[in-house]
Design a protein around this motif. Structure first.
Motif, PDB file in Angstrom:
ATOM      1  N   MET A   1      -2.965   7.694   2.523  1.00 51.03           N
ATOM      2  CA  MET A   1      -3.858   6.546   2.648  1.00 51.03           C
ATOM      3  C   MET A   1      -4.723   6.677   3.900  1.00 51.03           C
ATOM      4  SD  MET A   1      -2.917   2.498   3.118  1.00 51.03           S
ATOM      5  CE  MET A   1      -2.326   2.795   4.793  1.00 51.03           C
TER       6      MET A   1
ATOM      7  N   TYR B   1      -4.722  -1.823   0.107  1.00 48.48           N
ATOM      8  CA  TYR B   1      -4.069  -0.774   0.887  1.00 48.48           C
ATOM      9  C   TYR B   1      -2.616  -0.568   0.473  1.00 48.48           C
ATOM     10  CZ  TYR B   1      -8.265  -0.488   3.669  1.00 48.48           C
ATOM     11  OH  TYR B   1      -9.572  -0.298   4.055  1.00 48.48           O
TER      12      TYR B   1
ATOM     13  N   LEU C   1      -2.942   1.688  -2.449  1.00 46.83           N
ATOM     14  CA  LEU C   1      -3.258   3.042  -1.997  1.00 46.83           C
ATOM     15  C   LEU C   1      -2.026   3.736  -1.422  1.00 46.83           C
ATOM     16  CD1 LEU C   1      -6.748   2.849  -0.230  1.00 46.83           C
ATOM     17  CD2 LEU C   1      -6.119   4.319  -2.141  1.00 46.83           C
ATOM     18  N   ALA C   2      -1.277   2.988  -0.601  1.00 45.70           N
ATOM     19  CA  ALA C   2      -0.086   3.569   0.028  1.00 45.70           C
ATOM     20  C   ALA C   2       0.963   3.943  -1.017  1.00 45.70           C
ATOM     21  CB  ALA C   2       0.498   2.590   1.042  1.00 45.70           C
TER      22      ALA C   2
END
Length: 299
Positions: free
Chosen positions: A99, A87, A90-91
């Protein structure tokens, strides 16, 4: 054996993680990124006495579970979510709003109606507990699909980042809702933490039955990653004698030799098990030594 200590295979090496040195992590064999190779390591560890597999829920580990399923390897699964590194990437690529949109699309694409329904309720009514349940339904769905088991996982743990954030912000609703949700799903709820005394104190103050949860935290001879101190972490265990506490970082990322590590674990009776990562076949075969040493220390 009545006091059989749990021995789990950890997945940190499969993600290229070393808590001692990033250079050390990068130097590992490229095979460690191959799901079939990783599945074979887990299989060897199981054959040598491991009881299960503890993993962060990611495409890497889900591929490993799929490979184990294809090999007809039945294994107790301890899932940790969210997979922080995934994550974060992704962020950094999409931004936080991007995201969130990506995750929402993934939940919808999964076709899991419970996840979709809770996600919708969470957004419409601004209900954080419903949003959390939507995410948990989604992750459980992914695990069950990969393992082809409606009972998986045995245990679902919140990642240490979420645990520590919830402790810092005093998010009592999160602890209560998470535990209640998992118990309703017939899954053992758990928490990963680097501050076990604070977590244990919070669970007891909230009236949560600690015997029904799993706690994964660092416990080792030199106090590596044990916050606020080795002594306080050990003392906190006396308040939860029936809790399944799994020790991680028992080798202090290679600083402590296995015999010393196991001697320490066997000397702390409240510890119910350990999780140890593997990156080579020799490590997996060494689980036989860990199994014998752990069982030899049981009184």
């Amino acid at each position: 054996m009545q006091n059989h200590k749990i021995l789990l295979v950890g997945d940190n090496p499969f993600h290229g993680v070393s808590h001692l040195s990033q250079n050390r992590a990068r130097s590992r064999d490229n095979q460690i990124s191959n799901p079939d190779y990783c599945a074979e390591l887990v299989k060897i560890a199981i054959e040598n006495g491991a009881d299960g597999f503890m993993f962060s829920v990611s495409e890497i580990t889900l591929d490993i579970i799929r490979a184990l399923t294809e090999k007809k390897i039945s294994i107790k699964l301890y899932a940790i979510a969210p997979a922080a590194s995934d994550y974060v990437r992704l962020a950094s690529k999409l931004g936080t709003p991007g995201m969130a949109i990506y995750l929402a699309k993934q939940i919808v694409a999964s076709g899991n109606l419970k996840a979709i329904f809770n996600g919708f309720n969470g957004v419409v009514f601004q209900n954080p507990a419903a949003l959390m349940k939507a995410y948990l339904y989604y992750e459980i769905f992914r695990i069950r699909k990969a393992s082809q088991s409606k009972q998986a996982p045995y245990c679902f743990l919140l990642h240490e980042i979420i645990t520590e954030m919830a402790l810092a912000l005093n998010l009592e609703w999160l602890f209560k809702s998470f535990v209640e949700f998992m118990l309703d799903m017939k899954i053992k709820p758990g928490f990963e933490t680097r501050n076990s005394p604070l977590l244990i104190d919070k669970l007891l103050k909230l009236g949560i039955d600690a015997s029904k949860v799993v706690i994964v935290a660092p416990y080792n001879k030199i106090g590596f990653q044990m916050n606020p101190s080795k002594e306080e972490c050990e003392k906190a265990l006396t308040d939860i004698p029936q809790t399944e506490v799994i020790a991680m970082s028992i080798l202090a990322s290679g600083y402590i030799k296995p015999p010393e590590a196991i001697e320490y674990i066997n000397g702390v009776s409240q510890l119910k098990g350990v999780v140890i990562g593997v990156s080579r076949e020799k490590h997996a075969e060494d689980f036989k030594i860990f199994r014998e040493a752990l069982d030899g220390g049981v009184q």
